[in-house]
Design a protein around this motif. Structure first.
Motif, short mmCIF file in Angstrom:
data_model
loop_
_atom_site.label_atom_id
_atom_site.label_comp_id
_atom_site.label_asym_id
_atom_site.label_seq_id
_atom_site.Cartn_x
_atom_site.Cartn_y
_atom_site.Cartn_z
N THR A 65 0.87 -1.18 0.00
CA THR A 65 0.00 0.00 0.00
C THR A 65 0.90 1.23 0.00
O THR A 65 0.94 2.00 0.94
CB THR A 65 -0.94 0.00 1.22
N ASP A 66 1.66 1.37 -1.08
CA ASP A 66 2.78 2.30 -1.11
C ASP A 66 2.37 3.77 -1.19
O ASP A 66 3.24 4.64 -1.16
CB ASP A 66 3.72 1.96 -2.27
N TRP A 67 1.08 4.07 -1.30
CA TRP A 67 0.66 5.47 -1.25
C TRP A 67 0.62 5.97 0.19
O TRP A 67 0.48 7.17 0.43
CB TRP A 67 -0.71 5.64 -1.91
N GLN A 68 0.73 5.07 1.16
CA GLN A 68 0.64 5.44 2.56
C GLN A 68 2.02 5.72 3.14
O GLN A 68 3.02 5.14 2.71
CB GLN A 68 -0.02 4.32 3.37
N LEU A 123 -6.03 8.47 -1.23
CA LEU A 123 -4.83 9.26 -1.54
C LEU A 123 -4.81 10.55 -0.75
O LEU A 123 -3.77 10.98 -0.25
CB LEU A 123 -4.78 9.54 -3.04
N TRP A 130 -1.85 12.08 2.70
CA TRP A 130 -0.94 13.24 2.75
C TRP A 130 -1.58 14.49 3.32
O TRP A 130 -0.93 15.53 3.43
CB TRP A 130 -0.44 13.54 1.34
N SER A 159 -5.34 13.89 -6.11
CA SER A 159 -6.05 12.73 -5.58
C SER A 159 -7.08 12.22 -6.58
O SER A 159 -7.23 11.00 -6.77
CB SER A 159 -6.73 13.08 -4.25
N LYS A 219 -5.19 10.64 -9.83
CA LYS A 219 -4.57 9.34 -9.57
C LYS A 219 -5.58 8.32 -9.06
O LYS A 219 -5.49 7.13 -9.35
CB LYS A 219 -3.42 9.49 -8.56
N THR A 228 -2.51 0.70 -12.81
CA THR A 228 -1.55 1.05 -11.77
C THR A 228 -0.31 0.17 -11.91
O THR A 228 -0.30 -0.79 -12.67
CB THR A 228 -2.17 0.87 -10.37
N SER A 280 9.47 11.32 -0.61
CA SER A 280 8.11 11.45 -1.13
C SER A 280 7.35 12.55 -0.39
O SER A 280 6.65 13.35 -1.00
CB SER A 280 7.36 10.12 -0.99
#
Length: 743
Positions: A460-463, A501, A505, A522, A525, A531, A617
């Motif tokens: 869950t690399d958006w976190q 998303l 952030w 957000s 994407k 993806t 990031s």
């Protein structure tokens, strides 16, 4: 109606007949672009967008929230459509009005969880009723299986929402207090902010999801799916497994997942040291004693001690001596030159054990060999979330390896990796050198990228800190799971929606125009249906528009293989998942922690690398969307913040909450301000040292003392970092400021 909901109203709210229309028509224009507003607000209400009808911009989010709060209890006990109304309204507040609104985030997490649990209760009642009334099995499955899978997805989403809210609280607390993330204690988040009600709901959501994923859905599926019976044919599938020491028991979980679904005979080569080969045989005997070897019909095992093989000894004698290769690394390198060890084999699938589950017929993976082009020698997956080619699964064309002098290619890749970044410790290192770091004169890559369905790494690399259990609440650490887990044997590619998303952030402190840019990012994407796209020669993110669709994962796509590499096995759900698939019943608590690749991944080094990636990031997000974030990096404290150019003469400073520090100390400044960059060191314009970089059109720099807002010049000198950066073709410019104590 917005004008009279439980007495909640303000002047002009009667301009809109429903709350939904009000929400669509009244978002602040500094958040929602006008072109979006024209699409979502009915034309007849566009003229009512002034403050007389919508109210003050700063009060609108609170007004909507109070209306929703007043009706939430009745709607949450009503039909699903009414519950969806509450959730959708909260989502619009956060997306279109105020993405920092903590009470709205809290209610969204709570209502999403409550809605999912209510639906799970209705499902269990329907299942019990169907059994009690003895409905035909086919009818029960047809009616309840799709419904159970849908509710499983909603429960997983509810768990994700609650986890994201806990992370939001953690991030907000760190940023607002001027601390780095690790400095915030879990007790501060759990006791003071997250609270017992949300934690109780979180535990309930996870329990309900486990019941569906590991009990109800598998029972419904097994009652209708015909068991695959392998056919005795000469078309064997060749597999290459690696076993060192006492690790076979874990490895049999991967083998069992293959055996349950395969339709062809298997020829399995077990590569290992003497202890590992004996351990494999011992576990086979144990399964035979337990009466479980009926799964192993039409399977042959061939054993090879690579440590004694002369070809491998010669290979290692030529391997760069400065490469820090341990025992596991040597075994993986032996796998990479399998063409030397298996002279009578033309093709083989090499696969990690104990961290891979195969959820479809292995024959379908074997058929990927038929898609090789002339330049392809092997196939593997490119995991863009981890920025590398993954060596856990590879299809090797051994005849092409021999024809291309693959051993020499492997040795060159090791030398190149050592020279580039000391990356030459195992097969995956060499794959990345060969595929991602090719020079133009080396031609096309010999690696074919496997389709997404044959390699899901549940990231869950958006976190923030998505693979750092120590950074989440202990109760979450023991329950967190990949949101694409529908059942123990059904995984899907999970794509975050715009709100996922946004929540990742939104804790960043923001300037006035941040909300619009963060919202736009957000939505763009979060609405993409492709993806994890990959491109030869590119390690990280690739936009879907730049590559064929076949080089991307499709959102919600069912996958055929799940790989939990290295230290990702530290999450508790992985242990539960593999325990479910194991042929052994004496599975120890968190047994996967002892697996081979768990040791290989060098947790400390990987954590440091991952932390740096997260920090980069976060810094990029703050730069792009006008936020502020601080991190502790070794002994340094690093912050990034956004400040806009002002037309008026008055300088408006952006405050970074650095801890008090006596001299001597050093500040490292990086900025893209083209001129007149002002930095204040102290307690504000009442008592501080001010440094001006590139004053008067970047012609000189100056230092002055500010006291009660009045400047006293101290010194000035020709030159500026902006001009120096231009001469060196640098963007942005950098400078160091050293403050020493006057002796």
């Amino acid at each position: 109606h917005t004008g009279s909901t439980n007495g909640i109203m303000f002047q002009g709210s009667q301009c809109f007949p429903t709350l939904i229309i009000y929400i669509a028509c009244c978002p602040p224009l500094d958040v929602v672009p006008e072109e979006d507003l024209l699409l979502q607000c009915p034309q007849e209400y566009l003229e009512h967008r002034d403050e007389d009808c919508c109210g003050s911009a700063k009060d609108r989010a609170d007004f909507i929230f109070r209306v929703i709060s007043a009706v939430a209890e009745s709607k949450m006990s009503a039909e699903p459509a009414e519950r969806s109304y509450v959730v959708a309204s909260l989502e619009r507040i956060l997306m279109d009005y105020d993405h920092h609104y903590e009470r709205a985030w809290r209610m969204l997490a709570l209502t999403t969880a409550a809605d999912a649990c209510v639906q799970a209760d209705y499902l269990k009642d329907a299942f019990t009723s169907a059994i009690d009334t003895m409905q035909p099995l086919a009818q029960i499955v047809a009616e309840l299986l799709p419904r159970a899978m849908t509710i499983s997805r909603r429960l997983a989403k509810a768990a994700l929402r609650l986890e994201a809210f806990a992370s939001f609280l953690h991030g907000s607390l760190a940023v607002n207090s001027g601390r780095s993330f690790p400095e915030v204690q879990h007790e501060e988040v759990q006791s003071n902010l997250f609270g017992e009600v949300l934690m109780t709901y979180y535990k309930l959501v996870v329990t309900e999801h486990d019941e569906l994923a590991y009990n109800m859905i598998p029972r419904l599926q097994e009652s209708t799916v015909e068991k695959t019976v392998p056919i005795n044919t000469t078309a064997e599938v060749n597999l290459l497994f690696l076993n060192l020491g006492q690790s076979a028991k874990l490895g049999f979980t991967t083998l069992w997942s293959i055996l349950r679904r395969r339709s062809q005979p298997l020829r399995i080569f077990v590569l290992g040291d003497a202890e590992g080969l004996e351990d494999w045989r011992a576990n086979l005997r144990s399964l035979d004693k337990a009466g479980k070897l009926k799964e192993v019909n039409l399977v042959t095992f061939e054993y090879l001690d690579f440590t004694q093989h002369p070809k491998f000894k010669m290979f290692m004698s030529e391997y760069p001596s400065d490469c820090d290769v341990n025992e596991i690394g040597e075994a993986l390198l032996a796998r990479f030159i399998c063409h030397e060890l298996l002279p009578d084999v033309d093709r083989v699938i090499a696969m990690d054990l104990a961290d891979i589950l195969v959820l479809d017929d292995i024959k379908d993976l074997w058929e990927q060999f038929d898609t090789f082009e002339e330049h392809h020698v092997f196939a593997a997956a490119h995991i863009t979330a981890l920025h590398h080619v993954n060596g856990g699964l590879a299809l090797y064309d051994l005849s092409r390896m021999r024809a291309s002098n693959w051993t020499a290619i492997a040795l060159k890749a090791a030398r190149d990796g050592l020279k580039r970044d000391n990356d030459c410790i195992h097969d995956q290192s060499l794959m990345n050198s060969i595929h991602l770091h090719r020079s133009p004169d080396e031609g096309l890559s010999p690696m074919k990228t496997l389709p997404c369905r044959w390699m899901l790494v549940p990231a869950t690399d958006w976190q923030m800190f998505w693979n750092s259990p120590e950074m989440v609440l202990p109760e979450v650490r023991e329950r967190r799971r990949y949101p694409g887990l529908v059942s123990a044997s059904h995984f899907e590619v999970f794509c975050p929606d715009p709100l996922d998303l946004l929540s990742g952030w939104t804790f960043l402190l923001s300037t006035s125009d941040t909300a619009r840019r963060l919202r736009t990012m957000s939505i763009l994407k979060g609405t993409q249906r492709l993806t994890q796209c990959s491109r030869d020669g590119t390690a990280g993110f690739v936009h879907p528009r730049d590559v064929p669709r076949s080089r991307c994962c499709h959102c919600s796509e069912r996958v055929s293989l799940v790989h939990i590499p290295g230290d990702m096995k530290q999450w508790a759900f992985v242990d539960i998942l593999f325990r479910y698939h194991s042929p052994f019943t004496d599975w120890d608590e968190k047994e996967l922690q002892a697996s081979l690749t768990r040791k290989l991944w060098q947790k400390e080094a990987r954590f440091a690398q991952q932390s740096q990636e997260v920090q980069k990031s976060a810094g990029r997000m703050a730069e792009l969307y006008g936020g502020e974030v601080c991190f502790k990096r070794q002994e340094k404290r690093c912050c990034t913040a956004h400040n806009a150019v002002r037309k008026e003469m008055k300088v408006l400073y952006k405050t970074l909450n650095m801890k008090p520090l006596p001299p001597p100390f050093r500040l490292e400044v990086e900025s893209n301000a083209p001129a007149d960059g002002h930095m204040l060191i102290g307690t504000g314009p009442w008592n501080s040292l001010e440094i001006i970089f590139g004053a008067n059109g970047a012609s000189f720099s100056a230092i002055r003392w500010l006291s009660s807002g009045n400047p006293t010049p101290l010194t000035a000198f020709d030159g500026s970092p902006q001009k120096d950066a231009q001469q060196l073709h640098m963007t942005p410019w950098k400078v160091q400021v050293q403050l020493d104590e006057d002796p």
